[in-house]
Design a protein around this motif. Structure first.
Motif, short mmCIF file in Angstrom:
data_model
loop_
_atom_site.label_atom_id
_atom_site.label_comp_id
_atom_site.label_asym_id
_atom_site.label_seq_id
_atom_site.Cartn_x
_atom_site.Cartn_y
_atom_site.Cartn_z
N ALA A 25 -7.10 15.20 -8.39
CA ALA A 25 -5.88 15.35 -7.58
C ALA A 25 -5.08 16.59 -7.98
O ALA A 25 -4.49 17.25 -7.12
CB ALA A 25 -5.01 14.11 -7.72
N VAL B 23 -11.87 5.63 -9.21
CA VAL B 23 -11.53 7.05 -9.23
C VAL B 23 -10.76 7.42 -7.96
O VAL B 23 -9.75 8.12 -8.00
CB VAL B 23 -12.81 7.92 -9.35
N TYR B 24 -11.23 6.90 -6.82
CA TYR B 24 -10.58 7.21 -5.56
C TYR B 24 -9.14 6.67 -5.52
O TYR B 24 -8.22 7.35 -5.07
CB TYR B 24 -11.39 6.66 -4.39
N LEU C 76 -9.71 7.17 8.18
CA LEU C 76 -9.20 6.24 7.18
C LEU C 76 -9.21 6.81 5.77
O LEU C 76 -8.45 6.40 4.92
CB LEU C 76 -10.02 4.95 7.21
N PHE C 77 -10.11 7.75 5.52
CA PHE C 77 -10.21 8.24 4.15
C PHE C 77 -9.70 9.67 4.04
O PHE C 77 -9.99 10.50 4.89
CB PHE C 77 -11.66 8.18 3.67
N TYR D 204 -16.43 10.71 -16.17
CA TYR D 204 -16.82 10.07 -14.91
C TYR D 204 -18.04 10.74 -14.31
O TYR D 204 -18.93 10.08 -13.77
CB TYR D 204 -15.64 10.10 -13.93
N PRO E 243 -16.67 4.38 -8.74
CA PRO E 243 -16.08 5.43 -7.88
C PRO E 243 -14.83 4.96 -7.13
O PRO E 243 -13.92 5.75 -6.91
CB PRO E 243 -17.21 5.76 -6.90
N ARG F 151 0.83 -1.19 0.00
CA ARG F 151 0.00 0.00 0.00
C ARG F 151 0.87 1.25 0.00
O ARG F 151 0.61 2.22 -0.69
CB ARG F 151 -0.88 -0.02 1.24
N ALA G 17 -6.19 0.14 0.36
CA ALA G 17 -5.92 1.44 -0.24
C ALA G 17 -7.12 2.35 -0.17
O ALA G 17 -6.98 3.56 -0.27
CB ALA G 17 -5.51 1.26 -1.69
N GLY G 18 -8.31 1.75 -0.02
CA GLY G 18 -9.47 2.60 0.15
C GLY G 18 -9.27 3.51 1.34
O GLY G 18 -9.96 4.50 1.50
N ALA G 19 -8.34 3.19 2.14
CA ALA G 19 -8.16 3.95 3.37
C ALA G 19 -6.69 4.25 3.58
O ALA G 19 -5.85 3.45 3.25
CB ALA G 19 -8.67 3.13 4.53
N THR H 150 -18.14 10.89 -4.48
CA THR H 150 -17.40 9.70 -4.92
C THR H 150 -17.10 8.79 -3.73
O THR H 150 -17.30 7.58 -3.79
CB THR H 150 -16.08 10.13 -5.58
N LEU H 151 -16.66 9.41 -2.64
CA LEU H 151 -16.29 8.64 -1.46
C LEU H 151 -17.49 7.90 -0.89
O LEU H 151 -17.42 6.71 -0.56
CB LEU H 151 -15.71 9.61 -0.43
N VAL I 109 0.07 2.77 -3.58
CA VAL I 109 -1.15 3.55 -3.59
C VAL I 109 -1.13 4.78 -2.73
O VAL I 109 -1.40 5.87 -3.18
CB VAL I 109 -2.35 2.67 -3.18
N TYR J 236 -13.52 -0.56 10.56
CA TYR J 236 -13.65 -0.45 9.10
C TYR J 236 -14.25 -1.73 8.53
O TYR J 236 -15.23 -1.71 7.77
CB TYR J 236 -12.25 -0.19 8.54
N PHE K 44 -11.20 16.70 -17.56
CA PHE K 44 -10.70 15.45 -17.00
C PHE K 44 -11.80 14.66 -16.30
O PHE K 44 -11.85 13.45 -16.38
CB PHE K 44 -9.56 15.73 -16.01
N VAL K 45 -12.67 15.36 -15.58
CA VAL K 45 -13.67 14.62 -14.80
C VAL K 45 -14.99 14.44 -15.55
O VAL K 45 -15.91 13.81 -15.04
CB VAL K 45 -13.96 15.31 -13.43
N LEU L 92 -15.64 14.92 -4.99
CA LEU L 92 -14.83 14.00 -4.21
C LEU L 92 -15.65 13.36 -3.09
O LEU L 92 -15.58 12.14 -2.86
CB LEU L 92 -13.64 14.77 -3.63
N ALA M 26 -10.33 11.20 -14.41
CA ALA M 26 -11.08 11.83 -13.31
C ALA M 26 -10.23 11.88 -12.04
O ALA M 26 -10.17 12.91 -11.37
CB ALA M 26 -12.38 11.07 -13.06
N TYR N 210 -7.07 8.88 -7.66
CA TYR N 210 -6.92 10.18 -6.99
C TYR N 210 -5.83 10.11 -5.92
O TYR N 210 -4.91 10.94 -5.89
CB TYR N 210 -8.26 10.58 -6.37
N ILE N 211 -5.93 9.09 -5.04
CA ILE N 211 -4.94 8.95 -3.97
C ILE N 211 -3.55 8.77 -4.55
O ILE N 211 -2.57 9.36 -4.09
CB ILE N 211 -5.29 7.72 -3.10
N TYR N 212 -3.48 8.00 -5.62
CA TYR N 212 -2.18 7.73 -6.22
C TYR N 212 -1.53 9.01 -6.73
O TYR N 212 -0.38 9.32 -6.42
CB TYR N 212 -2.33 6.72 -7.36
N MET O 230 -18.66 5.12 -3.13
CA MET O 230 -17.67 4.05 -3.14
C MET O 230 -17.84 3.13 -1.93
O MET O 230 -17.70 1.92 -2.04
CB MET O 230 -16.29 4.69 -3.13
#
Lengths: 311, 304
Positions: B114, B170-171, A305-306, A37, B167, A7, B299-301, B128-129, A11, A231, A33-34, B125, B109, B174-176, B132
């Motif tokens: 990001a 996308v998240y 967590l998010f 989606y 979604p 992770r 990775a969701g978190a 999306t969250l 990520v 979670y 870009f978005v 955002l 997206a 985004y994080i990446y 998701m």
């Protein structure tokens, strides 16, 4: 091999780097870009949600009927049993999931050589590939005393035919077995990863203080992965309320011995497809949507967590 | 289970016997779980090698013969004139088509969220969250009601388009991009006069391979195994993906449906073989991607 390592590298590295760096390019580029989606989000996320609420608040003539649809479905004789069934299932499933996943993760992390532990995690998680219809079909056979490799166990429990296994009181247990078989292995690996993230010095210190492995687990390791346990519990709860495939297939395979409206989603399905009552189906969906939204809201606002954005 | 654990922890240091007991409990627990997780898989892999009769009378974990596998294969593929092949093809079209659309929409997206600034970005955002985290099944019936309203039921797009809305993907992207793209590279590119689009295609995309793989894996596996949506929106058997097809096979098996299944060659070995064929693509992906799968689940978190 550690999960959290992956992770970190692929990520989400550390929080240090979490500040989004925006270009100076301004609005137009961002919208482009978005755009794709966002269209999908509106069409298959936002609109259906709004449309369900609209249907639930109107009748088949499109006239506004207030909460009548909700009252109608709640008073339906199948509504309370369906939600009771799902509640019984959820309690059993969540207790079993939390207790066993955490216990196994602790054992695999602290009491075993890393190589052997990796093998166990791999074998436990393989059934996850059979999620969905395949898992239900496999368990139909596992629970049929005629062909099951565990028929001696079924017989000793007093089940001598498939029909006896499918008695209504057994259904929550059957669905818990299926859910555990496909889902628990993945969560054990996740919990193992979370435990792996605890610095060795902390565990060393506990050992110096004379704590045995169980004491260390109970007082140090488990409290430190509390957030991950929460979670997992919330996600498993939210997914559990949506049970559909398992009871639907079991109903098919049992030649109608299992109720076709065992779970709330099945009840909504019967409303829509057998009674042609889309407004009633929408009302049940709204109940389930609300449950999902509450869970998601809890996780987003109450846990760290998010990452929504830079703070 | 936990009670025993605590009890044994209290006595753990007092002597060897309690340590032995605690070790014994661990071994039994791990062994029972191992049998529970693996036995059904082994049974499934052995089942097609036997006849329906052998299934009942032989030992459940015995191997029949390779000839029987071939026979089961023949029975299975002759069911409704190669219906299974058609279902597999449909599954490939649905999962593949939505995979392409998912990547085409979610990667830009995630990048846009990001690294660019626009009005409504935070709201997008947040929505999306939330979508998701909500189980995907929550939206299936509402999507069905919507498609029904617009008379799209029974078309290929009624499966591919809802599948493409992803979604979680996308998240992940985004994080990446928000965390892993070196700031200096972007600045340098901008100083060199590169446009937003050029930066995206020439710098960001080549660096995004790991996360694109992750999104592709989750999207494909999730859609391949999906049952609920296609079950609702596809009325005709020749449009079914393989998961819904399995349901139809089940209703054609004499052991579960003596009336409709009578006279058909679809018995338990054939059904077991169908399950194996249906999950094979996902199983192969799983065998080689434990790390991918789990890193995605985490990775969701982000925890720190």
């Amino acid at each position: 091999m550690t999960v959290l390592d992956t992770r970190h590298t692929t990520v989400s590295p550390s929080r240090r780097g979490l500040t989004p760096r925006r270009g100076g390019g301004g609005g137009a580029a961002g919208y482009l870009f978005v755009a794709g989606y966002t269209i999908l989000l509106l069409a298959f996320g936002v609109f259906p949600t709004g449309y369900s609420f609209y249907l639930a608040l109107t009748n088949d003539q499109g006239q506004f009927t207030g909460l009548n649809q909700f009252v109608k479905v709640i008073q339906d004789y199948r509504f309370v049993p369906a939600f009771t069934n799902i509640l019984v299932y959820l309690v059993m499933w969540l207790v079993l999931l939390v207790v066993l996943t955490v216990l196994v993760a602790v054992v695999l992390r602290s009491r075993m050589r890393p190589g052997l532990s990796a093998l166990f995690r791999f074998l436990y998680y393989i059934p996850g590939a059979l999620a969905g219809v395949a898992s239900v079909l496999v368990w139909l056979f596992m629970l049929d005393p005629d062909v099951s490799p565990a028929s001696w166990l079924l017989n000793s429990l007093g089940f001598h035919s498939f029909a006896a296994v499918l008695a209504p009181g057994n259904l929550p247990v059957i669905f818990v077995l299926i859910a555990f078989w496909t889902g628990a292995g993945g969560w054990m690996v996740v919990m193992y990863g979370a435990l792996n993230n605890i610095p060795d010095e902390v565990l060393e210190a506990a050992k110096m203080d004379g704590a045995g492995p169980w004491k260390t687990a109970w007082h140090i390791q488990i409290p430190m992965i509390r957030q991950w346990i929460a979670y997992m519990t919330i996600l498993a709860f939210a997914a559990g309320t949506q049970l559909f495939v398992e009871p639907q297939l079991l109903q098919t395979a049992s030649l109608g011995r299992v109720s076709p409206t065992w779970s709330p989603n099945q009840l909504a399905y019967v409303f829509a497809f057998q009674q042609g009552d889309f407004n009633g189906a929408a009302a049940i969906s709204v109940f389930l949507l609300a449950l999902g939204l509450i869970c998601a809201g809890l996780l987003v606002t109450r846990s760290n967590l998010f990452t929504l954005d830079e703070k | 289970m936990t009670n025993t654990a605590i009890a044994s922890s209290a006595t753990a240091r007092r002597g060897a016997p309690s340590r032995v007991i605690s070790l014994l409990i661990i071994c039994v627990l791990l062994a029972v779980l191992l049998v529970f997780f693996i036995l059904p898989v082994v049974w499934l892999l052995l089942a097609p090698s036997k006849t329906a009769d052998q299934m009942v009378h032989d030992s459940p974990l015995s191997f029949g013969s390779f000839g029987q596998i071939a026979a089961a294969w023949k029975h299975l593929f002759s069911f409704q004139n190669d219906a299974l092949l058609g279902w597999l093809r449909n599954s490939a079209v649905y999962s593949g088509g939505s995979l392409i659309l998912t990547l085409l929409t979610s990667v830009p997206a995630g990048y846009g969220l990001a690294l660019t600034k626009f009005r409504g970005r935070k709201a997008l955002l947040a929505i999306t969250l939330v979508t998701m985290i909500m189980p995907s099944a929550t939206l299936v019936l509402p999507v069905f009601l919507e498609l029904n309203q617009f008379h799209l039921i029974g078309t290929v797009w009624s499966v591919i388009l809802p599948f493409s809305f992803y979604p979680f993907g996308v998240y992940l992207v985004y994080i990446y991009f928000a965390t892993s793209l070196p700031k200096e590279i972007l600045q340098a590119a901008r100083i060199d006069g590169a446009s937003q689009w050029q930066i995206f295609t020439r710098i960001a995309l080549p660096l995004a391979k790991p996360v694109v793989g992750l999104v592709a894996f989750f999207s494909f596996v999730g859609n391949w195994n999906n049952f609920f949506l296609p079950y609702l929106v596809l009325p005709n058997s020749d449009q079914f993906p393989v998961q819904v097809g399995l349901n139809q096979l089940l209703t054609s098996t004499p052991s579960f449906n003596p009336v409709a299944g009578a006279g058909l060659n679809i018995t338990i070995p054939e059904l077991a073989l169908a399950i194996i064929v249906a999950i094979l693509p996902v199983l192969v992906l799983f065998l080689f991607s434990q790390r991918t799968l789990v890193s995605g689940m985490l990775a969701g978190a982000t925890k720190e």
